[in-house]
Design a protein around this motif. Structure first.
Motif, PDB file in Angstrom:
ATOM      1  N   ARG A   1     -27.740  45.075 109.202  1.00  0.00           N
ATOM      2  CA  ARG A   1     -27.110  46.386 109.462  1.00  0.00           C
ATOM      3  C   ARG A   1     -27.289  47.285 108.252  1.00  0.00           C
ATOM      4  NH1 ARG A   1     -23.892  42.827 112.063  1.00  0.00           N
ATOM      5  NH2 ARG A   1     -23.233  43.422 114.165  1.00  0.00           N
ATOM      6  N   LEU A   2     -27.718  48.509 108.523  1.00  0.00           N
ATOM      7  CA  LEU A   2     -27.737  49.514 107.472  1.00  0.00           C
ATOM      8  C   LEU A   2     -26.297  49.955 107.195  1.00  0.00           C
ATOM      9  CD1 LEU A   2     -30.719  51.713 108.651  1.00  0.00           C
ATOM     10  CD2 LEU A   2     -30.623  50.345 106.562  1.00  0.00           C
ATOM     11  N   PRO A   3     -26.074  50.557 106.018  1.00  0.00           N
ATOM     12  CA  PRO A   3     -24.746  51.140 105.782  1.00  0.00           C
ATOM     13  C   PRO A   3     -24.435  52.175 106.862  1.00  0.00           C
ATOM     14  CG  PRO A   3     -26.069  51.122 103.772  1.00  0.00           C
ATOM     15  CD  PRO A   3     -26.987  50.732 104.885  1.00  0.00           C
ATOM     16  N   ASP A   4     -23.146  52.342 107.141  1.00  0.00           N
ATOM     17  CA  ASP A   4     -22.743  53.342 108.144  1.00  0.00           C
ATOM     18  C   ASP A   4     -23.227  54.732 107.746  1.00  0.00           C
ATOM     19  OD1 ASP A   4     -21.528  51.347 109.524  1.00  0.00           O
ATOM     20  OD2 ASP A   4     -19.513  51.786 108.755  1.00  0.00           O
ATOM     21  N   ALA A   5     -23.536  55.562 108.734  1.00  0.00           N
ATOM     22  CA  ALA A   5     -23.965  56.942 108.480  1.00  0.00           C
ATOM     23  C   ALA A   5     -22.753  57.798 108.100  1.00  0.00           C
ATOM     24  CB  ALA A   5     -24.642  57.509 109.714  1.00  0.00           C
TER      25      ALA A   5
END
Ligand code: FE2
Length: 302
Positions: free
Chosen positions: A283-287
């Motif tokens: 998972r990428l960091p949250d936008a």
């Protein structure tokens, strides 16, 4: 494609990170697992691409395979995982849900260490729940009649699992993760937080105790100039020719070699971008409110 009577293995080599991803499938049921998918990322530009993972999706679709598991051998430090992207691309199969992302139970130890390094404890889900399933040594996943047994092989990191493929009651192949490399390359480094050369020697000994014909699929290849990339060997070949752990190399000699060699190695190019993503299952960091995403760069932390 390598194949036994009842299962097939297709490798996908990413030359940028020297990573080998795999699709394992059970021939009769068409159920499949993907091992260690790569999400392309260029650290200089911050640009990502799904070119590598798309090749896997295309293969799954062309072969009409039903993706049942996405397997991570460990939280990689050399590439970003495409696990989340990949499971979202593939239509839910007979199970009715996207394929679970799987890793070893010790991921919680790795999350604790790197959560502190990145200052991201508050975005890591408790008890490893960023992953859909955590495996212990000996746990078994199923693809039709093919069984995948998790083997705890710590050393490179605390969380490393190998995945042994059992067909007709016997281990025929093992995805060894970062333990052994090809015989002329040797073994994985042990100098990341929680790494342990002594543990790696014991993990490798466990792998090499399998029958001589057992096929071993490595997670990386760093080929010398005289050959192209390769990823497949056998227990017999490793015991005869592995430059670090052939038969006759004892634990003390291995540990001395491994630790001396590790002291000369620099950090992998994608270590800082990748681990913060991989300990959260890709998972990428949250936008933020503008839809922007930012990776962290800890200073003087490693
Ligand atoms: Fe690794």
């Amino acid at each position: 494609m390598a194949s036994a009577a009842s299962f097939g293995v297709q490798a996908f080599f990413d030359a940028v990170t020297s990573t080998v991803s795999y699709v394992l499938h059970d021939v009769a049921s068409r159920e499949a697992a993907v091992v260690d998918p790569v999400w392309d990322f260029d650290a200089k530009s911050g640009r990502s691409s799904t070119l590598s993972a798309q090749r896997i999706v295309d293969y799954l679709q062309a072969q009409q395979l039903d993706l049942r598991w996405v397997l991570e051998t460990h939280a990689h430090a050399d590439h970003l995982s495409a696990a989340q992207w990949l499971r979202a691309q593939v239509p839910a199969g007979a199970a009715g849900t996207a394929a679970p992302v799987v890793i070893g139970q010790q991921i919680t130890t790795v999350q604790k260490v790197f959560g502190g390094i990145y200052g991201m404890d508050d975005c890591i889900a408790p008890q490893g729940a960023d992953f859909d399933r955590l495996l212990c040594d000996g746990d078994v996943l199923v693809l039709g009649a093919t069984r995948i047994r998790a083997l705890g092989v710590p050393g490179h990191t605390p969380v490393d699992l190998a995945y042994a493929v059992e067909a007709a009651g016997a281990v025929a192949a093992i995805f060894v993760g970062d333990t052994l490399f090809m015989p002329d390359v040797g073994t994985a480094r042990c100098d990341f937080p929680g790494g342990d050369a002594r543990a790696l020697y014991r993990s490798i000994s466990r792998l090499l105790a399998h029958p001589p014909q057992t096929v071993l699929y490595v997670c990386h290849d760093y080929p010398p100039a005289w050959r192209t990339a390769a990823w497949c060997s056998t227990v017999a070949e490793q015991r005869a020719h592995n430059i670090h752990v052939h038969d006759g190399v004892n634990e003390a000699a291995f540990v001395a070699m491994r630790e001396a060699r590790d002291a000369t190695l620099g950090m992998p190019q994608l270590m800082l971008p990748s681990v913060q993503v991989n300990i959260r299952a890709g998972r990428l960091p949250d936008a933020d409110a503008q839809g922007r995403r930012f990776l962290k760069l800890p200073v003087n932390a490693l």
